[in-house]
Design an enzyme around this catalytic site. Structure first.
Site, PDB file in Angstrom:
ATOM      1  N   SER A   6      26.385   6.580  94.481  1.00 37.91           N
ATOM      2  CA  SER A   6      27.119   6.106  93.314  1.00 37.91           C
ATOM      3  C   SER A   6      26.652   6.853  92.075  1.00 37.91           C
ATOM      4  O   SER A   6      25.502   6.715  91.648  1.00 37.91           O
ATOM      5  CB  SER A   6      26.893   4.600  93.134  1.00 37.91           C
ATOM      6  N   HIS A  30      30.776   8.502  95.288  1.00 38.96           N
ATOM      7  CA  HIS A  30      31.370   7.279  94.754  1.00 38.96           C
ATOM      8  C   HIS A  30      31.357   7.310  93.227  1.00 38.96           C
ATOM      9  O   HIS A  30      30.302   7.493  92.607  1.00 38.96           O
ATOM     10  CB  HIS A  30      30.573   6.065  95.249  1.00 38.96           C
ATOM     11  N   ASP A  32      32.616   5.054  89.935  1.00 40.36           N
ATOM     12  CA  ASP A  32      33.130   3.785  89.425  1.00 40.36           C
ATOM     13  C   ASP A  32      33.902   4.009  88.131  1.00 40.36           C
ATOM     14  O   ASP A  32      33.383   4.619  87.182  1.00 40.36           O
ATOM     15  CB  ASP A  32      31.978   2.813  89.159  1.00 40.36           C
ATOM     16  N   MET A  34      35.584   1.783  85.232  1.00 40.38           N
ATOM     17  CA  MET A  34      35.653   0.425  84.694  1.00 40.38           C
ATOM     18  C   MET A  34      36.341   0.450  83.330  1.00 40.38           C
ATOM     19  O   MET A  34      36.156   1.391  82.550  1.00 40.38           O
ATOM     20  CB  MET A  34      34.250  -0.164  84.551  1.00 40.38           C
ATOM     21  N   HIS A  63      36.591   4.273  92.554  1.00 39.99           N
ATOM     22  CA  HIS A  63      36.665   2.815  92.676  1.00 39.99           C
ATOM     23  C   HIS A  63      37.189   2.257  91.357  1.00 39.99           C
ATOM     24  O   HIS A  63      36.506   2.283  90.339  1.00 39.99           O
ATOM     25  CB  HIS A  63      35.268   2.283  93.007  1.00 39.99           C
ATOM     26  N   MET A  65      37.791  -0.442  89.068  1.00 41.00           N
ATOM     27  CA  MET A  65      37.499  -1.783  88.573  1.00 41.00           C
ATOM     28  C   MET A  65      38.219  -1.942  87.236  1.00 41.00           C
ATOM     29  O   MET A  65      37.612  -1.996  86.164  1.00 41.00           O
ATOM     30  CB  MET A  65      35.993  -1.985  88.434  1.00 41.00           C
ATOM     31  N   MET A 135      32.043  -5.794  98.578  1.00 40.81           N
ATOM     32  CA  MET A 135      31.082  -5.912  97.486  1.00 40.81           C
ATOM     33  C   MET A 135      30.024  -6.936  97.882  1.00 40.81           C
ATOM     34  O   MET A 135      30.354  -8.091  98.184  1.00 40.81           O
ATOM     35  CB  MET A 135      31.776  -6.367  96.200  1.00 40.81           C
ATOM     36  N   ASP A 173      29.151  -1.936  99.158  1.00 44.83           N
ATOM     37  CA  ASP A 173      28.866  -1.572  97.765  1.00 44.83           C
ATOM     38  C   ASP A 173      28.028  -2.665  97.140  1.00 44.83           C
ATOM     39  O   ASP A 173      28.510  -3.776  96.923  1.00 44.83           O
ATOM     40  CB  ASP A 173      30.178  -1.385  96.996  1.00 44.83           C
TER      41      ASP A 173
END
Length: 225
Positions: A6, A30, A32, A34, A63, A65, A135, A173
């Site tokens: 990540s 990975h 993220d 957000m 990912h 979010m 998660m 995750d």
């Protein structure tokens, strides 16, 4: 066991060194994304994905979010994403349309479940996914404690995959580290997302940190077998 570091947890002062090393050793990368609404935090962006893509050849798993995933798909595809992972909580009324759009752009499709979300909520389109992520912490922040109840959900996904003849990978995750590897592997995990506690905090040097992570996972695999 596949590994997906990540990048939210990486040392940005060593961006080039760490990305190039990870690209040589990881299976996925990975990232993220957000928005500060779906989760109370802001992190990486399509611009960041574009910079990583300049150095990396492994699939970049983005990912989302975010409250409105439809606003990110085109820009992430253009930036070099290899897979886009969606939260069913954000897909009401558009799950099939967004999955088809991601496919049409030549990208892989992932689905990801928050700890309180059930496998049942995505049963009508689970067969369209390449990867299902569980998660094991609440989304949005690194360094949270592991939620052991999620081991049952991993088992559910493994059983569902077998009973329906599906081929999605089961990814984890959240708090994947030396304390949890054995339980996750025994439950049926295929891919581990490693962050601060599993990789980057093992040692200041990414080479040594990766070596330590690999040894921990190998020990856990022997214990789980």
């Amino acid at each position: 066991m596949k590994i997906s570091p990540s990048l939210m947890c990486m040392d940005l002062l060593k961006f080039k060194e760490q990305i190039e090393f990870i690209d040589q050793h990881a299976d996925y990368i990975h990232i993220d994304i957000m928005d500060g609404h779906f989760v109370p935090n802001l992190t990486l962006s399509p611009f960041f994905v574009e910079q990583v893509k300049r150095l990396a050849s492994k699939p970049l798993d983005c990912h989302l979010m975010v409250t409105h995933p439809e606003d990110y798909i085109d820009s992430l595809a253009k930036a070099g994403a290899g897979m886009i992972t969606l939260h069913p909580e954000t897909l009401s009324g558009q799950a099939f349309r967004l999955i088809e759009k991601i496919r049409s752009l030549g990208l892989g499709v992932g689905l990801i479940l928050n700890p309180e979300s059930s496998v049942e909520m995505m049963k009508y389109y689970i067969h369209l996914a390449d990867k299902i992520t569980v998660m094991t912490v609440d989304p949005g922040f690194a360094g949270q404690p592991f939620i052991a109840e999620m081991l049952d959900k991993i088992g559910q996904l493994k059983a569902y995959r077998h009973s329906h003849g599906l081929r999605y990978e089961i990814e984890i995750d959240g708090s994947c580290n030396q304390r949890t590897y054995r339980s996750l592997i025994a439950a049926g995990a295929d891919v581990l997302i490693v962050g601060s506690s599993g990789l980057f905090n093992n040692a200041p040097d990414i080479h040594q940190a990766w070596k330590m992570m690999t040894e921990h996972i190998q020990d856990a695999q022997r214990e789980a077998s």
